[in-house]
Design a protein around this motif. Structure first.
Motif, mmCIF file in Angstrom:
data_model
loop_
_atom_site.group_PDB
_atom_site.id
_atom_site.type_symbol
_atom_site.label_atom_id
_atom_site.label_comp_id
_atom_site.label_asym_id
_atom_site.label_seq_id
_atom_site.Cartn_x
_atom_site.Cartn_y
_atom_site.Cartn_z
ATOM 1 N N LYS A 87 0.844 -1.193 0.000
ATOM 2 C CA LYS A 87 0.000 0.000 0.000
ATOM 3 C C LYS A 87 0.882 1.246 0.000
ATOM 4 N N PRO A 88 0.310 2.403 -0.390
ATOM 5 C CA PRO A 88 1.124 3.627 -0.434
ATOM 6 C C PRO A 88 1.823 3.883 0.896
ATOM 7 N N VAL A 89 3.077 4.326 0.812
ATOM 8 C CA VAL A 89 3.868 4.609 2.011
ATOM 9 C C VAL A 89 4.150 6.106 2.104
ATOM 10 N N PHE A 90 3.836 6.682 3.259
ATOM 11 C CA PHE A 90 4.163 8.072 3.567
ATOM 12 C C PHE A 90 5.198 8.068 4.687
ATOM 13 N N VAL A 91 6.027 9.097 4.734
ATOM 14 C CA VAL A 91 7.071 9.173 5.756
ATOM 15 C C VAL A 91 7.031 10.542 6.421
ATOM 16 N N GLY A 103 15.771 12.337 3.085
ATOM 17 C CA GLY A 103 16.759 11.442 2.483
ATOM 18 C C GLY A 103 16.115 10.235 1.827
ATOM 19 N N LEU A 104 15.114 9.654 2.479
ATOM 20 C CA LEU A 104 14.394 8.527 1.893
ATOM 21 C C LEU A 104 13.660 8.947 0.631
ATOM 22 N N ALA A 105 13.068 10.143 0.663
ATOM 23 C CA ALA A 105 12.328 10.627 -0.503
ATOM 24 C C ALA A 105 13.248 10.888 -1.684
ATOM 25 N N GLU A 106 14.512 11.218 -1.406
ATOM 26 C CA GLU A 106 15.480 11.395 -2.488
ATOM 27 C C GLU A 106 15.860 10.059 -3.109
ATOM 28 N N VAL A 107 16.036 9.055 -2.269
ATOM 29 C CA VAL A 107 16.459 7.729 -2.745
ATOM 30 C C VAL A 107 15.311 6.969 -3.391
ATOM 31 N N TYR A 108 14.126 7.067 -2.780
ATOM 32 C CA TYR A 108 12.964 6.314 -3.277
ATOM 33 C C TYR A 108 11.914 7.260 -3.862
ATOM 34 N N ALA A 109 12.367 8.082 -4.771
ATOM 35 C CA ALA A 109 11.492 9.111 -5.339
ATOM 36 C C ALA A 109 10.264 8.538 -6.027
ATOM 37 N N ASP A 110 10.381 7.337 -6.574
ATOM 38 C CA ASP A 110 9.261 6.741 -7.295
ATOM 39 C C ASP A 110 8.454 5.776 -6.441
ATOM 40 N N GLN A 111 8.772 5.671 -5.154
ATOM 41 C CA GLN A 111 8.083 4.709 -4.299
ATOM 42 C C GLN A 111 7.361 5.342 -3.116
ATOM 43 N N ASP A 182 16.299 18.564 -4.793
ATOM 44 C CA ASP A 182 15.664 18.597 -6.104
ATOM 45 C C ASP A 182 15.255 17.210 -6.594
ATOM 46 N N LYS A 183 15.780 16.163 -5.951
ATOM 47 C CA LYS A 183 15.446 14.795 -6.343
ATOM 48 C C LYS A 183 14.092 14.348 -5.787
ATOM 49 N N ILE A 184 13.526 15.129 -4.891
ATOM 50 C CA ILE A 184 12.241 14.767 -4.279
ATOM 51 C C ILE A 184 11.099 15.178 -5.204
ATOM 52 N N SER A 185 10.316 14.207 -5.625
ATOM 53 C CA SER A 185 9.226 14.486 -6.565
ATOM 54 C C SER A 185 7.837 14.241 -5.984
ATOM 55 N N CYS A 186 7.753 13.605 -4.806
ATOM 56 C CA CYS A 186 6.440 13.326 -4.210
ATOM 57 C C CYS A 186 5.897 14.575 -3.511
ATOM 58 N N PRO A 187 4.608 14.596 -3.178
ATOM 59 C CA PRO A 187 4.042 15.720 -2.424
ATOM 60 C C PRO A 187 4.734 15.894 -1.073
ATOM 61 N N VAL A 188 4.896 17.155 -0.673
ATOM 62 C CA VAL A 188 5.614 17.472 0.563
ATOM 63 C C VAL A 188 4.786 18.423 1.418
ATOM 64 N N HIS A 205 12.140 27.103 4.621
ATOM 65 C CA HIS A 205 12.206 27.827 3.346
ATOM 66 C C HIS A 205 13.139 27.112 2.367
ATOM 67 N N ARG A 206 14.230 26.598 2.883
ATOM 68 C CA ARG A 206 15.170 25.884 2.012
ATOM 69 C C ARG A 206 14.495 24.661 1.384
ATOM 70 N N ILE A 207 13.798 23.901 2.215
ATOM 71 C CA ILE A 207 13.098 22.728 1.693
ATOM 72 C C ILE A 207 12.054 23.144 0.671
ATOM 73 N N MET A 208 11.275 24.151 1.009
ATOM 74 C CA MET A 208 10.166 24.562 0.154
ATOM 75 C C MET A 208 10.637 25.044 -1.211
ATOM 76 N N THR A 209 11.741 25.739 -1.245
ATOM 77 C CA THR A 209 12.206 26.328 -2.505
ATOM 78 C C THR A 209 13.091 25.407 -3.332
ATOM 79 N N ARG A 210 13.587 24.320 -2.719
ATOM 80 C CA ARG A 210 14.544 23.478 -3.439
ATOM 81 C C ARG A 210 14.034 22.098 -3.831
ATOM 82 N N VAL A 211 12.946 21.625 -3.209
ATOM 83 C CA VAL A 211 12.461 20.295 -3.587
ATOM 84 C C VAL A 211 11.962 20.314 -5.026
ATOM 85 N N GLY A 212 12.069 19.164 -5.674
ATOM 86 C CA GLY A 212 11.659 19.063 -7.064
ATOM 87 C C GLY A 212 10.173 18.857 -7.245
#
Length: 253
Positions: A87-91, A103-111, A182-188, A205-212
């Protein structure tokens, strides 16, 4: 078998819904995330897992034997356990737990379906930490950083002292993870206390402006300090997290 301090044990709240991994902070324990995890399970029906990161929940001596790779391995193993449910996993995570969440969202961007970093450290510092870890005469340990809580009478179950060796590891890790946002593509959903005496609020602010990701949200907390999951806004955090997950799932449907 690891002997945890009472209250620092790993937890799992079983549910029929999606999976949620909750990660505690540096020198802290699962005690800081148990209320959030239990609320997400009871009010939203999510299946929640709260691991105790390597070297935590036991003693500073045990922590001193570990480093970033060990903490990340703990988070990774828990993620894999939840992913196996199908089932969908949120962290979500607090402080360093928020850093590991990213860090997990960067590594498992598609999961990973979505992440909720709470007062996460991601590359914005005031310089004091850098001076400490670079100093040749730095002591092996410094006083603990736990229990930055606004609510009276509330204590975090955290170490009374911090191994400087581990501080060096977390400093390097947060800088590296902060440079890969920038490697993070899931909703944040970023949750950040306006007044935080451990992690600079500018990290939000850093997270908000730099995530992909194209779906990035920010919720400020006005009545809590760093350990917000135990503080005055703990119910707001649970509600914000639960609704965010529901909205992401509804969008996926």
């Amino acid at each position: 078998m690891t002997e945890y301090m009472p209250g620092a044990e790993p937890f799992e709240f079983k549910g029929d819904g999606c999976s949620v991994l909750v990660l505690h902070g540096f020198t802290g324990s699962t005690q800081s995330m148990r209320y959030l995890g239990q609320t997400l399970n009871e009010k939203f029906g999510f299946h929640v897992l709260g691991p105790c990161l390597a070297g935590h929940g036991t003693s500073p001596d045990e922590m001193e034997k570990t480093g970033f790779q060990d903490w990340m391995a703990s988070a990774d193993a828990a993620f894999q356990q939840l992913a196996a449910r199908g089932k969908p996993v949120f962290v979500t995570g607090l402080s360093m737990g928020g850093m590991l969440t990213l860090g997990l969202a960067e590594v498992y961007a598609d999961q990973i379906a979505g992440v909720i970093p709470i007062n996460a450290i991601a590359g914005e510092n005031d310089g004091g930490l850098a001076e400490l870890i670079l100093a040749p005469e730095a002591p092996p340990r410094i006083p603990g950083i736990g229990s930055d809580i606004k609510a009276e009478g509330v204590e975090e179950l955290a170490y009374a002292e911090v191994p400087v060796k581990c501080l060096r590891d977390v400093y390097l890790a947060q800088a590296a993870i902060g440079d890969r946002l920038d490697k993070i593509s899931c909703p944040v959903m970023i949750i950040q206390s306006r007044e935080d005496h451990v992690v600079r609020p500018m990290n939000a602010h850093r997270i908000m402006t730099r995530v992909g990701s194209s779906d990035v949200r920010l919720r400020w907390l006005d009545n809590s300090y760093h350990v917000a999951t135990l503080d005055n806004d703990k119910d707001l955090i649970a509600q914000t997290t639960g609704r965010f997950i529901q909205e992401v799932l509804a969008g996926d449907g």
